[in-house]
Design a protein around this motif. Structure first.
Motif, short mmCIF file in Angstrom:
data_model
loop_
_atom_site.label_atom_id
_atom_site.label_comp_id
_atom_site.label_asym_id
_atom_site.label_seq_id
_atom_site.Cartn_x
_atom_site.Cartn_y
_atom_site.Cartn_z
N CYS A 41 0.82 -1.22 0.00
CA CYS A 41 0.00 0.00 0.00
C CYS A 41 0.85 1.27 0.00
O CYS A 41 0.46 2.28 -0.57
N SER A 42 2.00 1.21 0.64
CA SER A 42 2.86 2.40 0.71
C SER A 42 3.34 2.83 -0.68
O SER A 42 3.59 4.01 -0.92
N SER A 45 1.25 5.52 -2.65
CA SER A 45 1.30 6.93 -2.24
C SER A 45 1.80 7.84 -3.35
O SER A 45 1.32 8.97 -3.49
N SER A 49 0.44 11.66 -4.93
CA SER A 49 1.27 12.86 -5.01
C SER A 49 1.41 13.34 -6.46
O SER A 49 1.54 14.54 -6.72
N GLU A 59 -3.99 11.97 -0.51
CA GLU A 59 -2.59 11.65 -0.22
C GLU A 59 -2.32 11.74 1.28
O GLU A 59 -1.76 10.81 1.88
N TYR A 62 -4.40 9.05 3.14
CA TYR A 62 -3.92 7.71 2.80
C TYR A 62 -2.57 7.42 3.44
O TYR A 62 -2.39 6.38 4.08
N VAL A 63 -1.63 8.33 3.29
CA VAL A 63 -0.29 8.13 3.83
C VAL A 63 -0.31 7.98 5.35
O VAL A 63 0.35 7.09 5.91
N HIS A 67 0.68 4.62 7.45
CA HIS A 67 1.70 4.73 8.50
C HIS A 67 1.17 4.17 9.82
O HIS A 67 1.89 3.45 10.54
N VAL A 105 -7.79 3.08 3.87
CA VAL A 105 -6.72 2.63 2.96
C VAL A 105 -7.33 1.81 1.83
O VAL A 105 -6.96 1.95 0.67
#
Length: 206
Positions: A41-42, A45, A49, A59, A62-63, A67, A105
């Motif tokens: 998933c990371s 990102s 952006s 963004e 989600y980020v 995290h 997410v």
């Protein structure tokens, strides 16, 4: 420009591996590791952006949610355990809970899937049209009027189709191949996450 260093390549490959794993777990007592889900998933990102101000809300949200889940993976080894913990504490839909963050997410993954589908529907389809349709399908039903209005205004700041391809280091042809790979691979992953809620009698209308 079709090379392994492109963000779309990394995303497509990662979700193909995750998808195969999720499918293999259907008849198994094993569960998906939370850190593996977060790693895949990371990578998504960078897509948010690349879309600029229009999707800045997505963004940032989600980020931060990815995290949070990555931090949670230090305590909760598998994805189902975060839902079980929140069910036990009656905090599934509480703002900031891991279960709520996982839901957000999942919506982010679905938003990118819908965006890719619209992007590929025709070469003449502008990114603004594709993004507007994808947002309306996936996120708008769950957002307040204020957020929907801000997103609508931000759509005019989206890069052109050509600018996005340049940012992603892709041609139209190479991008569509990798977008199709992500669409196909993300489906089973999204379904797996949805089923975790459904099997615990948690509705998906939030």
């Amino acid at each position: 420009m079709d090379n392994v260093a492109s963000p779309l390549t990394a995303i497509a490959e990662s979700f193909e591996l995750l998808s195969k794993l999720v499918v293999s777990l259907k008849d198994s007592s094993e569960e998906l590791r939370l850190d593996m889900l977060c790693d895949a998933c990371s990578l998504v990102s960078v897509l948010f952006s690349s879309l600029g101000l229009a999707f800045k809300f997505a963004e940032l949200e989600y980020v931060s949610k990815v995290h949070d889940l990555a931090e949670a993976s230090k305590k909760h080894v598998t994805v189902p355990t975060i839902l079980d913990a929140d069910v036990a504490n009656d905090t599934v839909k509480t703002p900031g809970s891991h279960s709520r963050n996982l839901r957000r997410v999942r919506q982010g993954l679905d938003l990118i899937r819908a965006l890719f589908e619209q992007f590929m529907s025709t070469d003449e389809y502008s990114l603004r049209d594709a993004a507007s349709t994808a947002y309306a399908q996936v996120c708008a039903p769950y957002h307040s009027w204020t957020v929907r209005t801000a997103v609508s205004a931000g759509m005019y700041t989206l890069p052109t189709r050509e600018q996005l391809l340049l940012k992603l280091n892709e041609t139209n042809q190479s991008a569509e191949k990798k977008m199709r790979r992500y669409i196909d691979a993300s489906g089973p992953v999204i379904e797996y996450i949805d089923n975790l809620y459904i099997s615990r009698k948690i509705t998906l209308d939030w």
